[in-house]
Design an enzyme around this catalytic site. Structure first.
Site, short mmCIF file in Angstrom:
data_model
loop_
_atom_site.label_atom_id
_atom_site.label_comp_id
_atom_site.label_asym_id
_atom_site.label_seq_id
_atom_site.Cartn_x
_atom_site.Cartn_y
_atom_site.Cartn_z
CG ASP A 72 -53.76 26.96 30.70
OD1 ASP A 72 -53.87 27.69 31.59
OD2 ASP A 72 -53.51 27.84 29.43
CG HIS A 81 -53.48 26.25 40.76
ND1 HIS A 81 -53.73 26.49 39.25
CD2 HIS A 81 -53.44 27.66 41.25
CE1 HIS A 81 -53.52 27.80 39.10
NE2 HIS A 81 -52.91 28.09 39.90
CG LEU A 137 -46.93 6.84 32.26
CD1 LEU A 137 -46.77 6.74 31.21
CD2 LEU A 137 -48.13 7.75 33.03
C1 IPE Z 1 -48.72 27.56 30.55
O1 IPE Z 1 -49.80 28.33 31.27
C2 IPE Z 1 -47.90 26.70 31.93
C3 IPE Z 1 -48.26 25.69 32.68
C4 IPE Z 1 -49.79 25.14 32.40
C5 IPE Z 1 -47.79 25.51 33.53
P1 IPE Z 1 -49.83 29.71 31.54
O2 IPE Z 1 -51.58 29.59 31.59
O3 IPE Z 1 -48.98 30.38 32.14
O4 IPE Z 1 -49.79 30.32 30.06
P2 IPE Z 1 -50.10 31.54 29.34
O5 IPE Z 1 -48.94 32.97 30.23
O6 IPE Z 1 -51.55 32.04 29.98
O7 IPE Z 1 -49.73 31.25 27.97
C1 IPE Z 2 -52.40 26.56 34.59
O1 IPE Z 2 -53.93 26.88 35.29
C2 IPE Z 2 -51.03 26.14 36.08
C3 IPE Z 2 -50.02 27.07 35.99
C4 IPE Z 2 -49.79 27.17 34.87
C5 IPE Z 2 -50.12 26.81 37.10
P1 IPE Z 2 -53.98 28.79 35.45
O2 IPE Z 2 -53.36 28.69 36.69
O3 IPE Z 2 -53.65 29.34 33.57
O4 IPE Z 2 -55.08 29.17 34.70
P2 IPE Z 2 -56.37 29.84 34.09
O5 IPE Z 2 -55.51 29.61 32.87
O6 IPE Z 2 -55.78 31.11 34.57
O7 IPE Z 2 -57.45 29.99 34.39
MG MG Z 3 -53.56 30.37 32.24
#
Ligand code: IPE
Ligand code: IPE
Ligand code: MG
Length: 255
Positions: free
Chosen positions: A28, A45, A139
């Site tokens: 995240d 990403h 792995l």
């Molecule tokens: C969780 O991240 C899902 C992934 C990393 C793929 P999100 O950024 O979507 O989670 P929430 O919604 O903030 O909890």
């Molecule tokens: C996690 O990073 C990746 C996915 C959920 C696909 P985020 O896109 O949630 O990044 P933040 O949390 O908005 O910074």
């Molecule tokens: Mg996020």
């Protein structure tokens, strides 16, 4: 489906090693990483794929057997359409670009989640990547895509009952376990969430029952080997009790 029976942490006390056998990661913070650099979220990403590459390498070096990463949750469809489209394209590109290297490195790739909403081309790439790497013995890298922990449990119950309708009357954890997405893997020893949020966000709800949780403020695109080693160090200092007392655990260790 021929499934190996793996006892769960709530029914048997698992063996614990200094290095986790299975690590689960919520990757995240991609969007915030990009925003801080005045770039569009999607650049985060893109950079996140590099972090995954580094962590896969570190897992191989440290002898971790299973790495499971959350790439797209069942709730991420709620994001702006452009971002979802970018993520799908990135997923396809990364799969096609990386699968040969993974195969050379003896990595077994698995994808978990509900694939029904993905484009045909992506679905086919997933099938091909899994087939190519299926008999590798290094792995096991599992990518959770359109995955949700609640979906996993419901899906497992449905599959189990289809195969064994008589279990509708009564079933145990051991009956259900082979039908869960990660039914053939040990439960995660260590869960890592980057990006500062301290929540599970519907990831592996069943499997995390006794997993050690590690949260870091580091954003996923900035997460690399050093951060990974910090998480391993933290894990090393945990006492995993599985319901027992600390005294019982220490007695067993000294036995
Ligand atoms: C969780 O991240 C899902 C992934 C990393 C793929 P999100 O950024 O979507 O989670 P929430 O919604 O903030 O909890
Ligand atoms: C996690 O990073 C990746 C996915 C959920 C696909 P985020 O896109 O949630 O990044 P933040 O949390 O908005 O910074
Ligand atoms: Mg996020």
């Amino acid at each position: 489906m021929i499934a190996r029976f793996l006892p769960g942490s709530t029914t048997t006390i698992p063996d614990v090693a200094a290095v986790p056998r299975h690590i689960a990661i919520i990757m995240d913070g991609n969007g915030r990483w990009a925003k801080k650099r005045f770039m569009p979220r999607v650049m985060g990403h893109k950079q996140g794929v590099e972090s995954l590459r580094k962590v896969v390498k570190a897992c191989r070096d440290f002898g971790v057997d299973y790495l499971t990463v959350f790439a797209f949750s069942s709730e991420n469809w709620r994001r702006p359409k452009d971002e979802v489209t970018f993520l799908m394209a990135l997923f396809l590109k990364a799969l096609e670009r990386e699968v040969c290297k993974m195969h050379e490195n003896n990595i077994r790739l698995k994808i978990i989640g509900d694939r029904s909403r993905f484009a045909e081309e992506l679905k086919q790439s997933m099938i091909d990547a899994e087939a190519l790497t299926a008999s590798n013995s290094g792995l096991t890298l599992t990518i959770a895509a359109n995955y949700g922990g609640r979906w996993d449990v419901i899906n497992a119950v449905q599959s189990m009952l289809k195969a064994h309708p008589q279990l509708a009357q009564n079933f145990t954890e051991a009956d259900l376990q082979p039908y869960l997405s990660l039914g053939d893997a040990p439960e995660p020893d260590l869960f890592i969430r980057t990006g500062g949020e301290q929540r599970v966000s519907n990831f592996m709800l069943w499997q995390l029952a006794y997993t050690e949780l590690y949260f870091t403020d580091t954003l996923w695109p900035a997460f690399g080997r050093k951060e990974f080693e910090k998480a391993l160090d933290s894990y090393k200092n945990r006492e995993r009790r599985f319901g027992q007392t600390g005294e019982q655990v220490q007695r067993n260790q000294n036995a």
